[in-house]
Design an enzyme around this catalytic site. Sequence first.
Site, PDB file in Angstrom:
ATOM      1  N   GLU A   1       0.795  -1.068  -0.174  1.00 20.68           N
ATOM      2  CA  GLU A   1      -0.006  -0.208   0.160  1.00 20.68           C
ATOM      3  C   GLU A   1       1.021   1.478   0.001  1.00 20.68           C
ATOM      4  O   GLU A   1       1.512   1.120   0.576  1.00 20.68           O
ATOM      5  CB  GLU A   1      -1.102   0.227   1.373  1.00 20.68           C
ATOM      6  CG  GLU A   1      -1.996   0.842   1.032  1.00 20.68           C
ATOM      7  CD  GLU A   1      -2.877   1.386   2.428  1.00 20.68           C
ATOM      8  OE1 GLU A   1      -3.506   1.762   1.375  1.00 20.68           O
ATOM      9  OE2 GLU A   1      -2.204   0.629   3.924  1.00 20.68           O
TER      10      GLU A   1
ATOM     11  N   GLU B   1       4.586   4.901   4.335  1.00 21.54           N
ATOM     12  CA  GLU B   1       4.072   6.400   4.360  1.00 21.54           C
ATOM     13  C   GLU B   1       5.052   7.157   5.024  1.00 21.54           C
ATOM     14  O   GLU B   1       5.984   6.769   5.913  1.00 21.54           O
ATOM     15  CB  GLU B   1       3.405   6.174   5.661  1.00 21.54           C
ATOM     16  CG  GLU B   1       2.642   7.816   6.487  1.00 21.54           C
ATOM     17  CD  GLU B   1       2.340   8.641   5.116  1.00 21.54           C
ATOM     18  OE1 GLU B   1       0.650   7.685   4.741  1.00 21.54           O
ATOM     19  OE2 GLU B   1       2.740   9.925   4.771  1.00 21.54           O
TER      20      GLU B   1
ATOM     21  N   ASN C   1       9.372   7.936   0.870  1.00 22.06           N
ATOM     22  CA  ASN C   1       9.062   8.137  -0.293  1.00 22.06           C
ATOM     23  C   ASN C   1       8.977   6.891  -0.871  1.00 22.06           C
ATOM     24  O   ASN C   1      10.333   6.572  -1.420  1.00 22.06           O
ATOM     25  CB  ASN C   1      10.178   9.282  -0.051  1.00 22.06           C
ATOM     26  CG  ASN C   1       9.349  10.277  -1.406  1.00 22.06           C
ATOM     27  OD1 ASN C   1       8.542   9.825  -2.069  1.00 22.06           O
ATOM     28  ND2 ASN C   1       9.244  11.960  -1.520  1.00 22.06           N
TER      29      ASN C   1
ATOM     30  N   ASP D   1      -2.804  11.488  -2.872  1.00 22.29           N
ATOM     31  CA  ASP D   1      -2.936  12.318  -3.084  1.00 22.29           C
ATOM     32  C   ASP D   1      -3.349  13.033  -4.401  1.00 22.29           C
ATOM     33  O   ASP D   1      -1.909  12.163  -5.392  1.00 22.29           O
ATOM     34  CB  ASP D   1      -1.749  13.408  -2.642  1.00 22.29           C
ATOM     35  CG  ASP D   1      -1.848  13.567  -1.338  1.00 22.29           C
ATOM     36  OD1 ASP D   1      -2.153  13.375  -0.457  1.00 22.29           O
ATOM     37  OD2 ASP D   1       0.070  12.995  -0.513  1.00 22.29           O
TER      38      ASP D   1
ATOM     39  N   LYS E   1      -3.241  20.340  -8.934  1.00 24.91           N
ATOM     40  CA  LYS E   1      -2.579  22.070 -10.008  1.00 24.91           C
ATOM     41  C   LYS E   1      -1.620  20.784 -11.428  1.00 24.91           C
ATOM     42  O   LYS E   1      -1.174  19.606 -10.997  1.00 24.91           O
ATOM     43  CB  LYS E   1      -1.560  22.688  -9.323  1.00 24.91           C
ATOM     44  CG  LYS E   1      -2.378  23.309  -8.514  1.00 24.91           C
ATOM     45  CD  LYS E   1      -1.700  24.536  -8.094  1.00 24.91           C
ATOM     46  CE  LYS E   1      -2.603  25.842  -7.290  1.00 24.91           C
ATOM     47  NZ  LYS E   1      -1.827  25.493  -5.307  1.00 24.91           N
TER      48      LYS E   1
ATOM     49  N   ASP F   1     -12.004   9.331  -3.361  1.00 23.84           N
ATOM     50  CA  ASP F   1     -13.910   9.921  -4.121  1.00 23.84           C
ATOM     51  C   ASP F   1     -13.407  11.483  -4.465  1.00 23.84           C
ATOM     52  O   ASP F   1     -14.307  12.060  -4.845  1.00 23.84           O
ATOM     53  CB  ASP F   1     -13.643  10.622  -2.196  1.00 23.84           C
ATOM     54  CG  ASP F   1     -12.669  12.001  -1.762  1.00 23.84           C
ATOM     55  OD1 ASP F   1     -12.005  11.415  -1.851  1.00 23.84           O
ATOM     56  OD2 ASP F   1     -13.301  12.830  -1.450  1.00 23.84           O
TER      57      ASP F   1
ATOM     58  N   TYR G   1     -10.162   7.842   4.932  1.00 23.52           N
ATOM     59  CA  TYR G   1     -10.201   8.987   4.289  1.00 23.52           C
ATOM     60  C   TYR G   1     -11.418   8.882   3.860  1.00 23.52           C
ATOM     61  O   TYR G   1     -12.327   9.318   3.315  1.00 23.52           O
ATOM     62  CB  TYR G   1      -9.215   9.551   3.128  1.00 23.52           C
ATOM     63  CG  TYR G   1      -8.047  10.560   3.324  1.00 23.52           C
ATOM     64  CD1 TYR G   1      -7.732  10.013   4.777  1.00 23.52           C
ATOM     65  CD2 TYR G   1      -8.568  11.790   3.097  1.00 23.52           C
ATOM     66  CE1 TYR G   1      -6.653  11.185   4.533  1.00 23.52           C
ATOM     67  CE2 TYR G   1      -7.430  12.692   3.014  1.00 23.52           C
ATOM     68  CZ  TYR G   1      -6.690  12.341   4.503  1.00 23.52           C
ATOM     69  OH  TYR G   1      -6.473  13.847   4.263  1.00 23.52           O
TER      70      TYR G   1
HETATM   71  N1  SAM Z   1      -4.315   5.929   2.336  1.00 25.58           N
HETATM   72  C1  SAM Z   1      -4.541   6.535   3.660  1.00 25.58           C
HETATM   73  C2  SAM Z   1      -6.521   6.818   3.601  1.00 25.58           C
HETATM   74  O1  SAM Z   1      -6.654   6.904   2.448  1.00 25.58           O
HETATM   75  O2  SAM Z   1      -7.085   7.294   4.363  1.00 25.58           O
HETATM   76  C3  SAM Z   1      -4.251   7.930   3.680  1.00 25.58           C
HETATM   77  C4  SAM Z   1      -4.604   8.833   2.442  1.00 25.58           C
HETATM   78  S1  SAM Z   1      -3.409  10.417   2.527  1.00 25.58           S
HETATM   79  C5  SAM Z   1      -4.834  11.536   1.398  1.00 25.58           C
HETATM   80  C6  SAM Z   1      -2.358  10.434   1.605  1.00 25.58           C
HETATM   81  C7  SAM Z   1      -1.345   9.741   1.892  1.00 25.58           C
HETATM   82  O3  SAM Z   1       0.131   9.024   1.147  1.00 25.58           O
HETATM   83  C8  SAM Z   1      -0.394  10.906   3.139  1.00 25.58           C
HETATM   84  O4  SAM Z   1      -0.146  10.182   4.290  1.00 25.58           O
HETATM   85  C9  SAM Z   1       0.932  11.212   2.863  1.00 25.58           C
HETATM   86  O5  SAM Z   1       1.651  11.234   3.797  1.00 25.58           O
HETATM   87  C10 SAM Z   1       1.090   9.348   1.917  1.00 25.58           C
HETATM   88  N2  SAM Z   1       2.347  10.096   0.678  1.00 25.58           N
HETATM   89  C11 SAM Z   1       1.911  10.306  -0.287  1.00 25.58           C
HETATM   90  N3  SAM Z   1       3.181  10.163  -0.915  1.00 25.58           N
HETATM   91  C12 SAM Z   1       3.721   9.226  -0.768  1.00 25.58           C
HETATM   92  C13 SAM Z   1       4.639   9.359  -1.203  1.00 25.58           C
HETATM   93  N4  SAM Z   1       5.112   9.546  -2.368  1.00 25.58           N
HETATM   94  N5  SAM Z   1       6.121   8.317  -0.146  1.00 25.58           N
HETATM   95  C14 SAM Z   1       5.232   8.087   0.855  1.00 25.58           C
HETATM   96  N6  SAM Z   1       3.839   8.345   1.619  1.00 25.58           N
HETATM   97  C15 SAM Z   1       2.623   8.930   0.739  1.00 25.58           C
END
Ligand code: SAM
Length: 215
Positions: free
Chosen positions: A44, A69, A96, A118, A122, A154, A193
């Site tokens: 994930e 994460e 990352n 995310d 943009k 969503d 989320y």
């Molecule tokens: N998946 C979870 C949920 O549905 O509740 C969290 C959604 S949140 C909008 C997106 C998460 O992805 C954030 O915690 C962010 O830090 C992590 N994230 C985004 N880009 C990432 C990356 N390149 N590597 C690791 N984590 C990432």
Amino acid sequence: MRIRNKPWADDFIKENEHIVEQSPYSQKGKWKHVFQEDQPIHLEIGTGKGQFIAGMAKQHPDINFIGIERVKSVIVGAIKKVKNEDVRNVRLLNVNAKNLSDLFADHEVDRIYLNFSDPWPKKRHTKRRLTYHTFLEQYQKILKPNGDIVLKTDNRHFFEYSLVSFSKFGMMLDEVTLDLHELNDPKNVMTEYEEKFSEKGNPIYRCQAHFPEKQ
Ligand code: SAM
């Protein structure tokens, strides 16, 4: 997501080295030895506070789950969830996800989950979307030939963008739903989320897709 600075996060991560892999890059190609059982690996990306991965690990003890994460103060929530569920088939990586082929050997992963990634709305941030073609190239490399991607969101724009990106890449769509909760699937494990946005009345989009076999 509201991110609070948690000065104790570093220590908490170190104390839980049985859950958070401390040197993940050195496990490339060796992930099956990290887990007690040699079984399929589901990854994930963007695990957030871990409700999904902890719930899935409980529901599927025959799968090994890896959650990536990048934010320390967020991954601590996921550590707590995994501890609460008392599951042994989860590892979390506080990195990352941009260099996945440094973390996984070719064909090491069976499935990738992208949950409420995310959306980076943009245009100038398109390259950051986890379904941009540079990410798809990496997913294809680390996934088994019959491996797949399962995406939930969503965000209608991000969903449409992802479907087009998959299709341009030559991927095949196995399933698309524009209202996941209408299906009332008792096995659907909700993310944080997903809970938040579905409570607001937003429909949840989901798709499942796989890559074409390489010639
Ligand atoms: N998946 C979870 C949920 O549905 O509740 C969290 C959604 S949140 C909008 C997106 C998460 O992805 C954030 O915690 C962010 O830090 C992590 N994230 C985004 N880009 C990432 C990356 N390149 N590597 C690791 N984590 C990432």
